[in-house]
Design an enzyme around this catalytic site. Structure first.
Site, short mmCIF file in Angstrom:
data_model
loop_
_atom_site.label_atom_id
_atom_site.label_comp_id
_atom_site.label_asym_id
_atom_site.label_seq_id
_atom_site.Cartn_x
_atom_site.Cartn_y
_atom_site.Cartn_z
N GLU A 1 0.83 -1.21 0.00
CA GLU A 1 0.00 0.00 0.00
C GLU A 1 0.86 1.26 0.00
OE1 GLU A 1 -2.92 0.10 3.17
OE2 GLU A 1 -4.51 0.61 1.77
N LYS B 1 -13.00 2.15 -2.99
CA LYS B 1 -13.98 2.62 -2.00
C LYS B 1 -14.97 3.57 -2.68
CE LYS B 1 -11.02 2.55 2.21
NZ LYS B 1 -10.48 3.34 3.32
N HIS C 1 8.26 -26.56 1.12
CA HIS C 1 7.69 -27.70 0.40
C HIS C 1 6.62 -27.26 -0.59
CE1 HIS C 1 9.71 -30.59 3.12
NE2 HIS C 1 9.78 -29.48 3.84
O1 PA5 Z 1 -3.30 2.14 5.45
C1 PA5 Z 1 -4.38 2.62 5.18
O2 PA5 Z 1 -4.58 3.85 5.19
C2 PA5 Z 1 -5.59 1.74 4.88
O3 PA5 Z 1 -5.24 0.39 4.89
C3 PA5 Z 1 -6.70 1.99 5.89
O4 PA5 Z 1 -6.23 1.65 7.17
C4 PA5 Z 1 -7.95 1.17 5.56
O5 PA5 Z 1 -8.38 1.45 4.25
C5 PA5 Z 1 -9.09 1.48 6.53
O6 PA5 Z 1 -9.41 2.84 6.51
P1 PA5 Z 1 -10.25 3.50 7.67
O7 PA5 Z 1 -9.45 3.40 8.94
O8 PA5 Z 1 -10.43 4.92 7.26
O9 PA5 Z 1 -11.53 2.73 7.78
#
Ligand code: PA5
Length: 403
Positions: A271, A394, A292
């Site tokens: 990410e 989203k 394995h």
């Molecule tokens: O690292 C990030 O920003 C994402 O993985 C968020 O944590 C995830 O999308 C969840 O978002 P939120 O905390 O706004 O629900």
């Protein structure tokens, strides 16, 4: 304590002279961390202040005394860090009360049906965690659990049993706190989800599980003070690998209790770096299990992978009657021999040893990786703090739901 070896099983692959090409870029990055705009990452107080930690310990005490089940609702960075730490440091069996359940990390109807059924007759405390306050999966999970809780508890009780971790000012969850007076914790604005494990996001579930967070935070401070340079070195090693065509990084882990740490690492890297057509593709291998299966590819498949090996030096051990090694010694010998074998193929390894698996070392390790991920992202020329691709999905779903 952590012990790093970025050379022994990498030497055939790294042109060390190339690494000096990074000197100027690293100089600029280090100055940003040491006295510039990124210096807050080297201060553990960025994540959590003493008064917040005291409040969390009080809430956790209430949870431990009043819940059969503590339901932690969140997705991505809102749950992966605490899940990783709880799985790594809790006993394998007989974890005692409260049972901790993570929900809101998918939309799987079967999981919901089973879990809600399981919750029906239990005393519940819920912690819903969402920085934005409007992510679909945790919203659905919260609605469903909240519905059960409203049938069981009056408003006074709900004020203690519903704990909301979200932005200080914005979002639907903050509005709910303002209207209903539910217990709440704040996600620091400057820390994105996947970097938030040591903020109230991760801290409450971790304290409820009985893990010593003060020791975890000692680990974070140790990493800031002692391992920042090593995190920079590691980011450079990974970048050299990437630029030489090794586009897949395997986090190869020798303890199944650290499997969710692998998931956390996968998220942190994918990410943070996977954008603008760039970025290492992270995968996780749990050894010796995956020797394995994936071991074949690492030894002999396409030449695109390097490994970051995580192993623990001093585990509990068992004598083996028919071998010249005890079980711990055998496991450690295998770690080195597998690195050797993979290097004989075409897969180099960086080796990170934890002397033992405990709070302090896990704090060190996770902070080390967060720092190296930021440095790596800057070397790659992308913004390691945003996630426009995640936002895209989203948005599309919300558009469809709002039609
Ligand atoms: O690292 C990030 O920003 C994402 O993985 C968020 O944590 C995830 O999308 C969840 O978002 P939120 O905390 O706004 O629900």
């Amino acid at each position: 304590m952590l012990n790093f070896d970025f050379k022994k099983y990498n030497n055939k692959f790294l042109d060390h002279s190339n690494m000096h090409d990074y000197d100027d870029a690293i100089d600029v990055i280090k100055r940003r961390f040491i006295q510039g705009d990124l210096s807050y990452w080297l201060d553990a107080k960025t994540y959590i202040k003493d008064d917040e930690l005291s409040k969390i310990k009080e809430i956790a005490n209430y949870v431990r005394n009043n819940a059969d089940v503590f339901v932690v609702i969140g997705i991505g960075g809102s749950y992966m860090g605490s899940k990783a730490i709880i799985e790594a440091l809790s006993p394998m069996y007989d974890r005692g009360k409260p049972e901790i359940i993570f929900l809101g990390k998918n939309l799987n109807p079967n999981e919901y049906v089973e879990t809600l059924n399981h919750l029906k007759d239990k005393e519940i405390v819920v912690n819903v965690i969402s920085k934005s306050g409007n992510t679909l999966e945790p919203s659905i999970a919260f609605d469903l659990v909240y519905k059960i809780m409203k049938q069981k508890y009056g408003e006074d009780e709900l004020q203690k049993r519903v704990i909301i971790t979200t932005d200080e000012e914005k979002g639907k969850l903050r509005e709910l706190v303002n209207i209903k007076g539910y217990t709440s914790l704040v996600v620091p604005t400057i820390i994105g989800g996947r970097y938030s494990v040591f903020t109230p996001v991760g801290m409450l579930p971790i304290v409820v599980s009985g893990i010593d967070v003060d020791k975890l935070l000692i680990g974070v401070r140790n990493a800031n003070n002692n391992y920042f340079d090593r995190a920079v070195d590691y980011a450079v090693v990974c970048d050299v690998m990437y630029k030489n065509g090794k586009e897949v990084e395997s986090f190869t882990i020798y303890d199944e209790k650290m499997m969710y740490l692998g998931e956390w690492l996968k998220q942190l890297l994918a990410e943070s770096h996977g954008k603008e057509g760039k970025g290492l593709l992270p995968i996780v291998n749990i050894n010796t299990r995956d020797l394995h299966s994936m071991g074949q590819y690492l030894q002999d498949g396409k030449d695109i992978i390097f490994e970051t090996v995580l192993a623990i030096k001093n585990n509990a051990t068992i004598q083996l009657d028919d071998y010249s090694y005890d079980l711990n010694g055998l496991n450690n010998m295998v770690v080195e021999k597998v690195c050797e074998a993979h290097q004989n193929g075409h897969t180099p390894s960086s080796l990170i040893w934890l002397d033992v698996l405990n709070e302090e070392n896990l704090g060190e390790l996770m902070q080390f990786f967060m720092l190296s991920t930021i440095v790596g992202g800057l070397l790659l020329g992308i913004n390691p703090f945003d996630q426009p691709g995640v936002q895209e999905y989203k948005n599309l779903i919300m558009d469809e739901l709002n039609k």
